[in-house]
Structure formats: structure tokens, C-alpha cells
Design a protein around this motif. Sequence first.
Motif, PDB file in Angstrom:
ATOM      1  N   GLN A  94     -59.972 -33.853-115.589  1.00 41.47           N
ATOM      2  CA  GLN A  94     -61.228 -33.808-116.335  1.00 41.47           C
ATOM      3  C   GLN A  94     -62.065 -32.639-115.839  1.00 41.47           C
ATOM      4  OE1 GLN A  94     -62.055 -37.883-115.243  1.00 41.47           O
ATOM      5  NE2 GLN A  94     -62.516 -38.334-117.385  1.00 41.47           N
ATOM      6  N   SER A  95     -62.867 -32.057-116.742  1.00 41.60           N
ATOM      7  CA  SER A  95     -63.765 -31.008-116.281  1.00 41.60           C
ATOM      8  C   SER A  95     -64.995 -31.687-115.698  1.00 41.60           C
ATOM      9  CB  SER A  95     -64.128 -30.058-117.418  1.00 41.60           C
ATOM     10  OG  SER A  95     -64.169 -30.737-118.643  1.00 41.60           O
ATOM     11  N   ILE A  96     -65.300 -31.390-114.457  1.00 43.63           N
ATOM     12  CA  ILE A  96     -66.390 -32.067-113.758  1.00 43.63           C
ATOM     13  C   ILE A  96     -67.699 -31.315-113.968  1.00 43.63           C
ATOM     14  CG2 ILE A  96     -67.225 -32.825-111.490  1.00 43.63           C
ATOM     15  CD1 ILE A  96     -64.789 -34.349-112.608  1.00 43.63           C
ATOM     16  N   CYS A  97     -67.683 -29.998-113.747  1.00 44.15           N
ATOM     17  CA  CYS A  97     -68.922 -29.252-113.869  1.00 44.15           C
ATOM     18  C   CYS A  97     -68.627 -27.758-113.890  1.00 44.15           C
ATOM     19  CB  CYS A  97     -69.847 -29.554-112.690  1.00 44.15           C
ATOM     20  SG  CYS A  97     -69.054 -29.239-111.120  1.00 44.15           S
ATOM     21  N   THR A  98     -69.597 -26.995-114.338  1.00 41.93           N
ATOM     22  CA  THR A  98     -69.533 -25.539-114.237  1.00 41.93           C
ATOM     23  C   THR A  98     -70.842 -25.079-113.617  1.00 41.93           C
ATOM     24  OG1 THR A  98     -68.122 -25.362-116.178  1.00 41.93           O
ATOM     25  CG2 THR A  98     -69.328 -23.385-115.532  1.00 41.93           C
ATOM     26  N   TYR A  99     -70.731 -24.312-112.534  1.00 38.76           N
ATOM     27  CA  TYR A  99     -71.932 -23.845-111.842  1.00 38.76           C
ATOM     28  C   TYR A  99     -72.043 -22.334-111.965  1.00 38.76           C
ATOM     29  CZ  TYR A  99     -71.942 -28.232-109.087  1.00 38.76           C
ATOM     30  OH  TYR A  99     -71.967 -29.530-108.667  1.00 38.76           O
ATOM     31  N   ASN A 100     -73.283 -21.832-111.951  1.00 42.38           N
ATOM     32  CA  ASN A 100     -73.476 -20.420-111.661  1.00 42.38           C
ATOM     33  C   ASN A 100     -73.391 -20.287-110.155  1.00 42.38           C
ATOM     34  OD1 ASN A 100     -73.865 -19.255-114.199  1.00 42.38           O
ATOM     35  ND2 ASN A 100     -75.961 -20.059-114.251  1.00 42.38           N
ATOM     36  N   VAL A 101     -72.520 -19.405-109.683  1.00 45.76           N
ATOM     37  CA  VAL A 101     -72.264 -19.314-108.250  1.00 45.76           C
ATOM     38  C   VAL A 101     -73.549 -19.035-107.478  1.00 45.76           C
ATOM     39  CG1 VAL A 101     -71.161 -17.838-106.540  1.00 45.76           C
ATOM     40  CG2 VAL A 101     -69.830 -18.766-108.424  1.00 45.76           C
ATOM     41  N   ALA A 102     -74.439 -18.266-108.079  1.00 46.33           N
ATOM     42  CA  ALA A 102     -75.663 -17.890-107.365  1.00 46.33           C
ATOM     43  C   ALA A 102     -76.555 -19.095-107.083  1.00 46.33           C
ATOM     44  CB  ALA A 102     -76.426 -16.858-108.176  1.00 46.33           C
ATOM     45  N   GLU A 103     -76.364 -20.186-107.852  1.00 46.13           N
ATOM     46  CA  GLU A 103     -77.308 -21.297-107.732  1.00 46.13           C
ATOM     47  C   GLU A 103     -76.854 -22.415-106.804  1.00 46.13           C
ATOM     48  OE1 GLU A 103     -77.680 -22.420-111.794  1.00 46.13           O
ATOM     49  OE2 GLU A 103     -78.550 -20.474-112.345  1.00 46.13           O
ATOM     50  N   VAL A 104     -75.580 -22.380-106.366  1.00 48.19           N
ATOM     51  CA  VAL A 104     -75.086 -23.485-105.543  1.00 48.19           C
ATOM     52  C   VAL A 104     -74.424 -22.948-104.277  1.00 48.19           C
ATOM     53  CG1 VAL A 104     -74.758 -25.124-107.416  1.00 48.19           C
ATOM     54  CG2 VAL A 104     -72.933 -23.509-106.838  1.00 48.19           C
ATOM     55  N   GLY A 105     -73.987 -23.859-103.417  1.00 50.24           N
ATOM     56  CA  GLY A 105     -73.293 -23.474-102.191  1.00 50.24           C
ATOM     57  C   GLY A 105     -71.878 -24.027-102.185  1.00 50.24           C
ATOM     58  N   PRO A 106     -71.046 -23.576-101.259  1.00 51.43           N
ATOM     59  CA  PRO A 106     -69.652 -24.031-101.188  1.00 51.43           C
ATOM     60  C   PRO A 106     -69.541 -25.544-101.102  1.00 51.43           C
ATOM     61  CG  PRO A 106     -70.012 -22.214 -99.667  1.00 51.43           C
ATOM     62  CD  PRO A 106     -71.350 -22.551-100.249  1.00 51.43           C
ATOM     63  N   ARG A 107     -70.479 -26.183-100.402  1.00 53.56           N
ATOM     64  CA  ARG A 107     -70.372 -27.628-100.235  1.00 53.56           C
ATOM     65  C   ARG A 107     -70.463 -28.356-101.573  1.00 53.56           C
ATOM     66  NH1 ARG A 107     -72.563 -29.617 -94.955  1.00 53.56           N
ATOM     67  NH2 ARG A 107     -70.686 -28.476 -94.503  1.00 53.56           N
ATOM     68  N   ASP A 108     -71.313 -27.843-102.490  1.00 53.11           N
ATOM     69  CA  ASP A 108     -71.424 -28.478-103.807  1.00 53.11           C
ATOM     70  C   ASP A 108     -70.090 -28.438-104.534  1.00 53.11           C
ATOM     71  OD1 ASP A 108     -74.370 -28.874-103.804  1.00 53.11           O
ATOM     72  OD2 ASP A 108     -74.336 -26.691-103.616  1.00 53.11           O
TER      73      ASP A 108
END
Lengths: 332, 506
Positions: free
Chosen positions: B219-233
Motif C-alpha cells: 500500500q502507498s503510505i505517504c509521500t513527503y517533500n524531503v525538505a519538510e521531514v527527517g529520516p526518522r519520519d
Amino acid sequence: MQKTMEMATPATAAPAVNPVMKLLRMRETGLIVIIIAMFVVMSFASPYFLTWVNIRAMVMAFAVEGIVVVGMTILLISGGIDLSVGSVTALAMVVAGWLFLQGVDPWVASAMAIGLATACGAFMGFFVTRVGLHHFIVSLAVMVIARGICLLFTGGRPLGLYSLPPEFKFIGQGTIGPIPLVILIFVVVVIAFDFLLRRTVMFRKVFYTGSNEKAAAYSGIRTKRVVFLTTTLCSALCGVAGVIYMARFGSAQPTFGLGMELNVIAAAVIGGASLKGGSGTIFGAILGAVLLSVVSSSLALLDVSVYWQDIIRGTILLTAVTIDHYLGKSRK
Amino acid sequence: MTNDVILRISRVAKSFGAIKALRGVDFELRRGEIHALAGENGAGKSTLMNIIDGILQPDSGEIVFDGKPVRISSPTEAQEMGIGFVHQEIALCPDVSVAENIFMAATNTSRRFLMDYRALQRKAREILSELTDIDPATLVSQLSISNQQLVEIAKALTLDCRVLILDEPTAALTEKEAQSLFAIMHRLAERGIAIIYISHRMVEIFDHCDRVSVLRDGQSICTYNVAEVGPRDVVNAMVGRVLDTLYPDKQSEDEKSDEVVLKVANLSDARTFSDVSFELRRGEILGFAGLIGSGRSEIVRGICRLEGEAAGTVSLCGQQLNLRHYQDSIAAGMVYLSEDRKGDGVFLDMSIASNVSALAVEQVASRFGIIDRGREDTQAGTLGRRLNLKCGGLADPVSSLSGGNQQKVAIAKMLSVNPRLIFLDEPTRGVDVGAKAEIHRILRDLARSGVGILVISSELPELIGVCDRVLVIREGQISGEVTGADMTEENIMHLAAVHERQVATA
């Protein structure tokens, strides 16, 4: 401290596979079913088929060759192959016969012949493991060389060994009760090697080596030594077969065993051995030999031309390997 | 719904028999972006990529390429549409020149009767010059694995693609080559090519990608903009739970010991390494860093006599060893976990139980060398539980397991002989994040119980996260040691490659 790491279910309980299903999936089961089916069909087709004489003849037809099948199967499992089995068998036969005619005691002559066959295997093993050549090429060369030596020794004519002592001929011609000694020897060899292969540390190393030679080396297994020994063992068993043949026929034929290698490899492969190494059983390989022999015998009884027999045998080989290929795929 | 979307996937599902590999995945790729795709092994990444490349057909769902709904029925069709796929496994013809490999697809569709080798070489050189300095006339078999990977990428670039899929392209590359690959990726993205970048390495995703999509259980869980999150997310999204720490605790002050487990002095072989001396103390995890080809694996294999002759002395727990073969090393309690799991770590088609027992089958056999299946299963079961191995049954072939569980089987094999020292070469390569954390914890537990642990890794964050001390190897010699707060990527890279300015400044 995180000593326990139970995050999910650690699912390493006893294998949950139904033993009946496991039995059904085994190669041997399929072969036995086919062989029994052929027996049923043939017993209706020919009244002669299910007689003691015919069954004994069928078993005799593959019993000695079956000893070579054992050696070939073990060699295939280790990842090798030997095309020289027919020639080496003939070489053992001819050398034992020739020595006997020179006045050597037949038992001593036989031991020397088996020794020579073993040396042929060691010779091939040397070229494969030390020089680094492929089994196929090395054994092809030895196949031709050994045949040449046979012809050289005999001048191309069979050696008649009419004066062989009866106690020696007994190996090939005698019976214990109703059962020929040859068949007893064959059964003992098969049971012994089947057990060794399934259960001993020594032969487990053969499986490791054939399954993944590099991983075996990285597990501390001396893989070259393993391959050297399986190559030598196969030729040694050819030597044993050659001597039994000599006792059975009372002669030594330089052209004996032409094409034997193909029969032997076919039996092992029909029985589940892989040319890539790492898989195969003695029991399966012998069932392969039985199947080929039953087919030959049936065709002969049904008056099918000899020429058809090769075509049918080749087809069986191709069918067995194809089925195996697809079964292997579906398991993944 | 901007029209800069080149590829949109909606509600795509795919089953293999009873197994649902994808259950309604959505994915959107924009022109000129580098879009990372993350997920554990088995999350459905490869299935999704194979659908995009036309190798597999979806059971349901819609693919929209360049504004038009499409059916991609074969890789050739995907190529014609402008989708290039660089697979993780190298699929080149080894006995043919680099140039011919690069233009294999063009040659295949060419209608000319004769090959124009000169033009082929010239065009190949043009494309390669962007990447590296490989001579297009060399045979592929003569190239290193990393150069072969670059040839694969060059091959995809010839297709004039609009979407480029890269499946773990840096797994076999050195840091320097990886950096030049990233530079190329950015250049391609500027030209408007959309790149799907699959990787397990968070650093790469966060340094070089624009967005990241996470798949889990098809399943697709999420799509993030890399600039807005960290590796842990991202990692938490991948494993579906909060991993409290990515790495286990380090050795504490009072766990330090002066007891030397392994002492190596002046170890040299004639070719790859010379004059290597170091000590490994009880309770610590020692790391070996270095570029690929620096000789780090060769040193370790030399110590335990896996290949070649090495001069020098090796002492284990105070006793000088005189090893003649790897078998002797196993007997002494020193084992090596190979870097190439499928190539030489496990017997894929053999059962789990017989894999675990392979180092010393004698242990599960009677005095006469007859194997006791019951004891063999017990051994595999006990070690499997200790390592939290997930499998159907111990008689199943190792090929039926995921990468992480295969690696656990390989580790169980090491533990079967109760070793005093384990060398682990790339212990988490190709292993997903969850299993990776587990393996790291297992290593720490082993170190605490007194087993000497030496880890070789190309992943600097792993070495820094797991090891108490790192030795850096350069050109077959130890070029330095870092501990504590000095364990930084900059310091290690500096020691690993001082001559190569590009890397130090990259």
C-alpha cells in the motif's frame, strides 16, 4: 539492555508440512507410480511380462550398470559429470582379463583392474581440481584414451576367458537361493550408498559443494578435495562394474559399454539429479534406471523395433527434465 | 492536478496467487524531479516498478503517462514511451565490448546489415564521458562491478528516456562514483527527466531527492517533500511503527575491558595489503572502513585463511594461531560472514536446517559421522528463535526467505560453532530497515556476551552508529583510527581517501 527481541511471532516451530503432501511431491513417488502403471498395463499386454524369468532379466539388465549409476549420481551432486564411465568399465574388464591370461590370479587381477580404474578417476580429479579444467572436457579425453588402451591391449578382439575358475565366475553367474548374486551385490551397494548420502557428514559435504561451491569453501569445506574424491569414487565403481561384467560374461570385450555414459546420466537425471549439482538421490536414480529398463523390456515384448527404443528413451528423458523444470519454477 | 505530472498511477493492484503484492497503490511522478521510493523488502517496490516497465501487468487500476491512460504490455513498449529501467542486478553481456552493450537495444532494432563499429564507439564514448572514463572498447568482463553498473546506467541514457528508474544503483559503487552518479542525476533532472530512485540509504534520499514515497505491505503510505521531514519520519512510515532508536546503545564506560580478543601484528600478503597491525578488545564492536578495493575484506580473509598466504602473526585470546586452512580458523573459533550473501553466504536451494549446520556438521552427528536430523533441527530452531528468524519450516529452502531472514540464517550458521570472534562483511547489505536494526542489536548483544565483533561496511552511518571504534583502511594499510566523537563521515572519508580531493569536499 534489549536481550529479548520478540517483536513479531518467531515462527520456528516444527515443520508444519503434511507428511503425505511431502511424499506426494517427491520425485521418487512419481516414478514409482509410473513404473507400477507400466507393470499393470504390460501384464495385460503380454502374459510373459510378469513372469519371474522376465523380471529377473530386467533387473539383471540394469543391476551392474546400476553400480555405475550410484557413482555418477554422487558425482553429479558434487557438480561434476563423467563421460568416461563406459570406457573405464571396459578398461577394467580388459585389464583384468589380460592379466588373467598372463597367468595372474583372477582375484589379484581384478583388484589391480579396480585400482587402475580408480587411478583413472584420480587422474581426472587432478586435472579438474588442480589444473582447473572442466569435467566435461577432461572426461571426454579420458573416455577416448581409455577406449584406445582397451583396443591396444586386445588388438580389438574380445578376450575369451574360458579358464576362469568357477568360484570367480560365481560373482557374475551364481545365485543365492533363487536370486542372482549380481542382484544382491547391486542391492547392497544401493542401500549402503543411499544411506551414506542421506545421513553422513562426509556426503553432506558433497551436497554443500555441489549446491554452492563458494559458500561451501566459506564454510570451511575443502571443496576441491570433495570433487576429487567424488570423481575418483565414480571411476572406482566403474572398475567394480567392469570386473563383475567379466565374471558374468566369461570374456573381456574392448568395445563394451559404448554409450553407457548416456544411459547412466539419463537414469540419474530422470531420478532427480541436477546437472547444476546440489540435488539428487541414489534411490531416485535407481528408479530412473528401472524405468528405462522396464520401457526397453516392454518395447521388446511388444515387438517394437529396436530403433524406436532409443527415440522413446530420449523422449522420456526430455519429458522428465521438462516436468522437473516447471515443478521447480512453481515452487518458487 | 498540474500538467507537469508525467506519470500517475492510481489504485493499481496486483496479486500472485493468494499473495497480494500491491493493494491499490497511488503514485505520482513529476517532470524533472528525483522521487525516492522507499519501503522494506517485500513492500511491493519491485512489483510496482515492474508494472511501470511493462514486465508485469496490473490486475486493476490505471496508469496515466503524459496525460494519456496507457497499457504497458512489455519492456520494449516502455522503452518506446521513454521509460528506462536500471535494474539492481547487472545484466550485461560480459564477453562483448562496452560500446556494443550500451547500444544493444539500438542494434536490436537496427535495419542495417553491417555493424558500424566506429560510430558505435564514438557515440558510446560521448555518453560515457558524462559518467566516467571507461574505454568503450573494453570488454565488460574486464570492468569492476561498479563500472559495470555505470555501463548499465549509460545504456539507459541512450534510450532518450523521460522517466528513468534506478533500483539501488549505488549498492555496488564507491563513494566517489556514487557522487558522480548523483551529479548526473541532477543534470538529467534539470533537463526535465523524471527519476524514480529506489534506495535503502536515508542519507542518499535526503541529500539528493526532492520527494519520497513510502510503500508498506503493498500500500502507498505517504509521500513527503524531503525538505519538510527527517529520516526518522520515513523510517517510521516504512516499518509502520516507531523505532525508538535506529542503532543500539554503544559500549558504556564500565563495559570497557583491557582483555584482547584478537591481536594482529604485521600482517602482509604479497598483493593487496601490508603491515597491518591492530587489536580487538573484549566487549567492543570494531569497524573497518575503506573504499571498495582498499583491501579491507582481503585483510580479514587473510586473517582467517580464506584466501592466499599471509605473513605476520595472529593471536586469538592470547594464543598465537598457526592456521593452514579456514577449517583451522573455524576450529579456533574465528568465523567470517561473507559480503555476497547469495553468491557465497548461503546454500539457496538447501534447507534452513542444513544451512545452519554447514560450518560444523560434525556437531549434529554421531561419533560415526551419521547426521542426527533431530539435533540438526533443534540447533536451527534454537538459533532461529534467538535471532527472531521468520520462516515457514526449517526444511524449507533458504531461497524462500526474504533478504533479511536469509542473512539471519547466515548469522545463525556463524553462531552454530559458538565462535569467539566473528568477522562480518557488509552484514546488512540488501536487508530492510527493520531487520537491519535487529541485526545491529544482535551484534551488540553478542559483543556484550564476550564475542569479538569486527564489522566491515561501506555504509558510513552504519559504522558510526554501530561501532565503538573504526579503523580506516586505505590501499591495503591502516590509515587511521577514529573513536567517540571523532567518528564522523568527514573524518572517515578523509582517512579513506586523502588523495582524492573530490571526495573530501563532496
